[in-house]
Design an enzyme around this catalytic site. Structure first.
Site, mmCIF file in Angstrom:
data_model
loop_
_atom_site.group_PDB
_atom_site.id
_atom_site.type_symbol
_atom_site.label_atom_id
_atom_site.label_comp_id
_atom_site.label_asym_id
_atom_site.label_seq_id
_atom_site.Cartn_x
_atom_site.Cartn_y
_atom_site.Cartn_z
ATOM 1 N N THR A 192 -8.785 6.644 -2.593
ATOM 2 C CA THR A 192 -9.986 6.050 -3.145
ATOM 3 C C THR A 192 -11.061 7.129 -2.911
ATOM 4 O O THR A 192 -12.135 7.156 -3.828
ATOM 5 C CB THR A 192 -10.472 4.830 -2.194
ATOM 6 O OG1 THR A 192 -10.262 5.208 -0.678
ATOM 7 C CG2 THR A 192 -9.646 3.720 -2.505
ATOM 8 N N LYS A 232 -14.686 8.349 -5.360
ATOM 9 C CA LYS A 232 -15.750 8.700 -4.759
ATOM 10 C C LYS A 232 -16.480 10.093 -5.248
ATOM 11 O O LYS A 232 -17.600 10.180 -5.600
ATOM 12 C CB LYS A 232 -15.873 8.534 -3.329
ATOM 13 C CG LYS A 232 -15.530 7.083 -2.837
ATOM 14 C CD LYS A 232 -15.211 7.139 -1.348
ATOM 15 C CE LYS A 232 -14.656 5.432 -1.084
ATOM 16 N NZ LYS A 232 -14.230 5.396 0.267
ATOM 17 N N LYS A 275 -9.440 14.093 4.245
ATOM 18 C CA LYS A 275 -8.557 12.970 4.051
ATOM 19 C C LYS A 275 -7.558 13.012 5.361
ATOM 20 O O LYS A 275 -7.508 14.141 5.891
ATOM 21 C CB LYS A 275 -7.768 12.663 3.011
ATOM 22 C CG LYS A 275 -6.855 13.756 2.341
ATOM 23 C CD LYS A 275 -6.021 13.673 1.083
ATOM 24 C CE LYS A 275 -7.057 13.933 -0.265
ATOM 25 N NZ LYS A 275 -7.138 12.736 -1.113
ATOM 26 N N ARG A 276 -6.970 11.912 5.616
ATOM 27 C CA ARG A 276 -5.982 11.905 6.965
ATOM 28 C C ARG A 276 -4.785 13.425 6.572
ATOM 29 O O ARG A 276 -4.578 13.586 5.248
ATOM 30 C CB ARG A 276 -5.374 10.676 6.934
ATOM 31 C CG ARG A 276 -6.060 9.479 7.728
ATOM 32 C CD ARG A 276 -6.668 9.961 9.028
ATOM 33 N NE ARG A 276 -5.521 9.905 10.059
ATOM 34 C CZ ARG A 276 -5.152 9.180 10.928
ATOM 35 N NH1 ARG A 276 -6.023 7.847 11.030
ATOM 36 N NH2 ARG A 276 -4.218 9.199 11.792
ATOM 37 N N LYS A 327 0.361 14.370 1.780
ATOM 38 C CA LYS A 327 -0.993 14.871 1.065
ATOM 39 C C LYS A 327 -1.082 16.257 0.678
ATOM 40 O O LYS A 327 -2.073 16.799 0.252
ATOM 41 C CB LYS A 327 -2.017 14.142 1.879
ATOM 42 C CG LYS A 327 -2.279 12.801 1.852
ATOM 43 C CD LYS A 327 -3.306 12.379 2.638
ATOM 44 C CE LYS A 327 -3.514 10.939 2.975
ATOM 45 N NZ LYS A 327 -4.527 10.209 1.865
ATOM 46 N N HIS A 375 0.926 -1.354 -0.135
ATOM 47 C CA HIS A 375 0.150 0.023 0.004
ATOM 48 C C HIS A 375 0.749 1.424 -0.158
ATOM 49 O O HIS A 375 0.263 2.379 -0.034
ATOM 50 C CB HIS A 375 -0.878 0.166 1.178
ATOM 51 C CG HIS A 375 -2.171 -0.774 1.080
ATOM 52 N ND1 HIS A 375 -3.163 -0.345 0.458
ATOM 53 C CD2 HIS A 375 -2.332 -2.073 1.515
ATOM 54 C CE1 HIS A 375 -4.224 -1.460 0.640
ATOM 55 N NE2 HIS A 375 -3.616 -2.281 0.960
#
Ligand code: PLP
Length: 838
Positions: A679, A683, A568-569, A574, A375
């Site tokens: 992911t 969505k 998101k986290r 990120k 991952h």
């Protein structure tokens, strides 16, 4: 065996009485009221939404359990090959709405509860999330369970039943504070305790070496402690099928045998202390996403879970009386990340030490059974365990790992002689002080297939972390399985109006099981009336989100503004930091404008959400900066409605279900090469939200599917990252001037005391900007301007939005799961017949 002895009338009586309950509204209402008056011991006069939820949940659960029973009963008779999905995280969220929709009972229950004086949507809100996961990895496991059940694959998940899920986040003075999520406080109707399934799990102790009667050396592990694993089953209904799969979660409990030893020695306190330590194993989910904590208790969790699961799998296999060589023909085990890699070692131990197979026969079975999903390539996320700590907890497993490694390296040496560097790089053991076990290497060596989670990522692992393994094993072992999301939860459930419009437009709801059918929407882009309906639904979803923002952040936002979302986290890779820096840039630009210039600014609401790991100082400072910027911007009359900034606290699956359908644009802006897939990007686009993103993870494939006119791409590419980092470090590249202006504004104290943010700013100073915020900043600002310009043309925007949804067929988790089933697990669907219990 008992049944065979029964007289015919007893058998008939069982058959008659165990018929499934009917699903007409009358029976359903009776079952709800029955649970109110008996299970809950309440009456109509003291009912509230929560007790209505409990009663509906219990009634739903009855129906789930009868499907579960039927599916599992038939499967044990037929005994097809099954897949076991081992995941330390299952981020399920709420269950009731999903279970009712999947079983096709939502309308009947909705009407039933309405007539009993309650509103279904309010009742649903009473359920607490099952938040047994951190983020993408855990939510992926949940989507895969939905698809496996929907496609009738015989599949079980195995995980841990944590007493505390991911912490609850509250914002105090702009800072994240963490509160325990004691989700079981309210009882959990979505699990079945299996108190009869209890497995002893050992830790510590020593290893006996002995010769057996044939003179073969055998090893016998005598654990120093043991705890009990108790099974809790969570039924997972498929959509539009009778099949109901299972997630088995383990809970740790003290063993009675063990307690007695201390107790008999007269040491009562020690026996109670040991009992408490046993309970601790499944007490809490480690709240790290993409980082390794290295704590002993975490290693205990991993062994406890893999050992209990394998014991259960092996017990089920042994009931069939097959040959051991049949094991991989009956069983596939998928490792969700390296967290369950110990399962490889445990199966080898069971086969060699307990079932007395030869090492080589056992190892062949092990490799054929396991497959491994990687991952991440982030170095801080790579799992490693110190050899001394490991030896203390699992002495026999350490010996087995050393043997696995020895035999593997001997083969490498045969194939590639005299390359010490290669042996060192491939070894499962890292020669550090102390030595470390590289769990990713163990997972690769013990599996027959290794997959990444998006095309870019799967290629990247072949040229970076697993390059030497690809050279040694060949390409075939390394494959791609691009992630997917379940359209049942993430469109049908979360966006019911859009789902209804799609069904009406396509003429039926077949798209919910074959997402490629969405392409039938593409032709509708030219239909102005359809566009209007489409955008009306988006606006209604934005109104719903605006209400949530008002309730949680006490900020009024206009649903006519562009909703820009990054949820998101919180992680440096990120780049929420880059996002808020660009918001500051936008703020400064607006402030410098004349009234006439302001008139042409596209109003924007910037929405953030996400949790930072409690020990991740820099990520927590990003949250503080977002809140400090929000406090200033939202109060500034010179800006008004042109810009609003909010941080929605406690982002979780239920909040995502409100945010995802309401986004106009969402941000997936990781430094290229760092996000394995993502992911949430899928969505958002599935719900007609456009995305702004880098060429990273699954963004690349989303671009391929929806076309470059419907996505805003910016920034450097993965293959450029190394050179950019090098240049920045050694060639004194100046900071981007716009970014420099933003930093100066923070340093001047525009948003609170600048000293607070100094550690954050210093991550950017030349030579240190590891995530390349400066290098990407100019193109990021430009891409955001393109978003503003595009949004002004609402008709064109509507077309883009429709095209987004229409071309997302590939990203259904049904497609992902089918690929795993056909190319890795070699399993076939088995469809349960509705034949009653007996
Ligand atoms: N957290 C929650 C609660 C989610 O629902 C999701 C995905 O939908 C994620 C995290 C993963 O988000 P991303 O893919 O943006 O990292």
């Amino acid at each position: 065996a008992e049944k065979a002895k029964w007289p015919k009338e007893t058998v008939d009586l069982w058959a008659k009485l165990s018929k499934k309950e009917a699903n007409d509204i009358d029976t359903i209402q009776r079952s709800i009221v029955h649970h109110v008056t008996t299970t809950l011991a309440r009456a109509a006069y003291n009912m509230d939404n929560f007790s209505a939820y409990q009663a509906v949940a219990l009634s739903t659960r009855d129906r789930l359990i009868s499907r579960w029973n039927e599916t599992q009963g038939q499967l044990s008779k037929v005994d097809p090959k099954r897949v076991y999905y081992l995941s330390l995280e299952f981020l399920l969220g709420r269950s009731m709405d999903n279970a009712l929709l999947n079983m096709g009972l939502k309308d009947t229950y909705g009407e039933g509860i309405e007539r009993l004086g309650f509103n279904m949507e309010e009742v649903i809100e009473s359920e607490v999330d099952a938040a047994l996961g951190n983020g993408g990895l855990g939510r992926l496991a949940a989507c895969y369970m939905d698809s496996l059940a929907t496609l009738d694959y015989p599949a079980w998940g195995y995980g841990l039943r944590y007493n505390y899920g991911i912490f609850q986040q509250r914002i105090v003075d702009g800072y994240q504070t963490e509160y325990p999520d004691y989700w079981l406080n309210f009882d959990n109707p979505w699990e079945l305790p299996r108190l009869d399934i209890s497995i002893q799990i050992g830790f510590g102790g020593h290893v006996q070496t002995l010769q057996d009667e044939y003179g073969v050396t055998r090893h016998n592990w005598i654990p120093g402690q043991s705890v009990q694993a108790i099974a809790y089953d969570v039924p997972i209904p498929g959509y539009d099928t009778e099949n109901c799969n299972n997630i088995r979660l383990w809970r740790s409990k003290p063993t009675r045998v063990f307690d007695l030893t201390s107790f008999n020695e007269g040491n009562y306190e020690k026996s109670v202390e040991d009992a408490t330590n046993a309970e601790k194993i499944t007490s809490v989910l480690y709240p790290n996403d993409n980082t390794m904590a290295g704590k002993e208790l975490r290693l205990k969790q991993q062994y406890f879970w893999t050992a209990a699961s394998l014991h259960d799998i092996v017990r089920r296999f042994k009931k069939s009386m097959r040959e051991w060589t049949d094991f991989p023909n009956q069983i596939a085990i998928q490792l969700n990340d390296t967290h369950p890699a110990l399962a490889i070692v445990e199966l080898q131990r069971l086969l060699v030490d307990e079932e007395m197979l030869s090492w080589d026969d056992a190892w062949e079975i092990v490799i054929k059974t396991f497959a491994f999903t990687n991952h991440t390539v982030l170095p801080e996320a790579m799992e490693k365990w110190s050899v001394p700590m490991f030896e203390y907890l699992l002495p026999r497993h350490l010996q087995i790992i050393f043997d696995i490694n020895l035999f593997f390296l001997q083969k490498v040496e045969m194939k590639v002689p005299n390359d010490r560097g290669l042996l060192n790089r491939l070894s499962i053991i890292e020669e550090a002080q102390p030595q470390q076990i590289r769990m990713a290497h163990l997972a690769v060596v013990g599996s027959h297939k290794v997959n990444g989670v998006a095309a870019l990522h799967s290629n990247l692992i072949k040229t970076t972390i697993f390059k030497d393994f690809v050279d040694y094993y060949g390409e075939e072992k390394f494959v791609n399985k691009t992630n997917g999301v379940t359209p049942r939860r993430w469109l049908h459930q979360a966006n019911p109006q859009l789902s209804a419009l799609i069904t009406e437009t396509l003429g039926n709801d077949k798209w919910l099981k074959d997402l490629s059918l969405l392409k039938g929407l593409a032709a509708k882009t030219e239909d102005a009336a359809f566009r209007k309906k489409w955008m009306t639904i988006k606006r209604a979803n934005k109104v719903r989100l605006a209400e949530l923002i008002k309730a949680r952040c006490n900020v009024e936002v206009s649903p006519d503004a562009l909703f820009d979302v990054q949820v998101k986290r919180i992680h440096e890779y990120k780049r929420q930091f880059m996002n808020i820096l660009s918001v500051i840039h936008r703020y400064r630009t607006i402030k410098s404008m004349t009234a006439a210039q302001k008139a042409s600014v596209q109003p924007r609401v910037v929405i953030f959400g996400g949790k930072a790991a409690p020990g991740y100082y820099i990520a927590k400072l990003v949250i503080k900066l977002i809140n400090s910027v929000a406090a200033v911007v939202n109060q500034d009359p010179a800006v008004g409605d042109l810009l609003k900034v909010v941080f929605v606290p406690d982002y979780n699956v239920s909040v995502a279900e409100v945010i995802v359908p309401a986004s106009d644009i969402s941000q997936h802006i990781s430094t290229a090469g760092t996000e394995a897939s993502g992911t949430s990007n899928m969505k958002f686009v599935l719900n007609g939200g456009l995305i702004i993103g880098t060429l990273d993870g699954a963004n690349v494939e989303i671009l391929e599917e929806i076309g470059e006119d419907n996505i805003f791409i910016f920034g450097c590419m993965a293959h450029e990252v190394e050179d950019l980092r090098h240049a920045q470090r050694y060639r004194n590249v100046p900071m981007d001037p716009a970014l420099q202006g933003v930093i100066s504004a923070i340093e001047k104290g525009t948003f609170e005391d600048p000293k607070i943010f100094q550690p954050l700013i210093s991550t950017l100073t030349v030579g240190k900007d590891f995530y390349l915020i400066s290098a990407d900043f100019a193109s990021y600002i430009t891409a955001n301007q393109q978003v503003d310009a595009a949004y002004k043309n609402q008709e064109e925007w509507a077309k883009k939005s429709i095209r987004c949804t229409a071309h997302m067929g590939k990203f259904s988790s049904d497609r992902s799961v089918k690929e795993y089933a056909e190319e890795i697990w070699n399993i076939k669907p088995y469809s349960v017949e509705d034949e009653g219990h007996l």
